[in-house]
Write a protein that holds these residues in place. Sequence first.
Motif, mmCIF file in Angstrom:
data_model
loop_
_atom_site.group_PDB
_atom_site.id
_atom_site.type_symbol
_atom_site.label_atom_id
_atom_site.label_comp_id
_atom_site.label_asym_id
_atom_site.label_seq_id
_atom_site.Cartn_x
_atom_site.Cartn_y
_atom_site.Cartn_z
ATOM 1 N N ALA A 179 0.818 -1.214 0.000
ATOM 2 C CA ALA A 179 0.000 0.000 0.000
ATOM 3 C C ALA A 179 0.855 1.269 0.000
ATOM 4 N N ARG A 354 -8.749 -0.659 -0.593
ATOM 5 C CA ARG A 354 -7.860 -0.630 0.581
ATOM 6 C C ARG A 354 -6.723 -1.644 0.433
ATOM 7 N N PRO A 358 -5.469 -2.663 5.578
ATOM 8 C CA PRO A 358 -6.091 -1.641 6.431
ATOM 9 C C PRO A 358 -5.128 -1.034 7.442
ATOM 10 N N LEU A 361 -2.877 1.853 5.541
ATOM 11 C CA LEU A 361 -3.756 2.937 5.096
ATOM 12 C C LEU A 361 -4.405 3.635 6.279
ATOM 13 N N GLY A 362 -4.809 2.860 7.277
ATOM 14 C CA GLY A 362 -5.405 3.461 8.465
ATOM 15 C C GLY A 362 -4.423 4.318 9.228
ATOM 16 N N ALA A 370 -11.366 4.312 0.919
ATOM 17 C CA ALA A 370 -10.641 3.714 -0.203
ATOM 18 C C ALA A 370 -9.697 4.747 -0.801
#
Length: 400
Positions: A179, A354, A358, A361-362, A370
């Motif tokens: 990510a 995502r 998660p 990204l979180g 998203a």
Amino acid sequence: MRADDVLPRPLADYLARPLTAQFPGRRPGQARFDGPAGTLVHAAVADAVAGYLAGPAVSNDGGAYPAGRHSDALAAWARAAVRRLLGAPGGHVVFGPNMTTLTALFVRAAAEHVRPGDEIVCTELDHEANVAPWRAMARRRGAVVRTARLEEGALPASAVADVLSARTRWVAVSAASNALGATPDLAAVCAAAHRVGARVFVDAVQAVPHRAVDAAAWGADAVVASAYKFYGPHAGVLWIADEAAEPLRLAEQPSSAGDDLPGRLEPGTLAFEQLLGTAVAAEVLLGWDRAAVAEREAALARDLAQVLEAAPGVRRLTPGGDRVPVEVFFLPGMPAAEAAEAFAERGVSLTHGRFYAPGPLGAVAPGLPAALRAGVACYTTGEDVAAFAGALKEVAADAR
């Protein structure tokens, strides 16, 4: 066996072509930035697999006839090629459909030696495929999961060291985030884990296409990757060090191939065409000047980052520091799925969602449902980046 034995022309002929010409899937007017989800297939891989499937060597292994012996030799060669690609002398190479399946099988086997109160360390950087199986196993075994947190989108080795203890049995960590692209200091992570008697399982899916991997230098106990992320077929590979493999032999793992590795984690007939394609893909990467390819990718990634930073209304999420060439961003005025469609209409392929990640990204964008992800591959060009810039300008204007 070697690559030239399964190709219609020497591998060197393929590698002598311009890099972008080595990928028959490239099409004019299509800028492919979807590599983090799966790359185009190298011409040598496609030719080798097609020739095998159309030829007389198709067979199960273990036969005392030419085709059966060919399958035995093919499997041995493929395992050796993966060892070289991962910088992993010795040990065991296991093949499977993908990284997710192989990780689940490995964790199931490793569970045999996890006791109530033992600890597993996962990280906020990782893909769910390297988190969920460990959490599920810990619940079943009464173990505790501790999480190493990101700091400004990066995972310092100290963040892992801080959650280790004498009860830690395994550390599950990514070599490169799918990510955010962030790349932790794995040698330092492995050294810290080994000091407390723990072993380290490394997800190298995003690292292999972009970096020379060296499991031995890292000190990793197991490394998993997916060939379709490094220009090969849809297949997964898992290397396990000899010391880490021994306990797995006794695990309660259903198998038709006996108690020894790799058969213990390969419950069924191998997909030999996928082994062939994976081995050729490994030989392709080993045949390139990896440092030069990485430098070229990094330059294009910097150009991509500058495009995103200069675009009004675009929020770039990618952190600084050492990372593989992945960019994550979003347009506040447009849902990610709608934006991805708009890019596709303009001939630019990227992924949205995502990304089964998660945690990272979180950490950088709490509450974001998203995002959009654009990855540079070895076949990405400056023209592709220009096409991305033009599409971004139009899509961002529509989002405002």
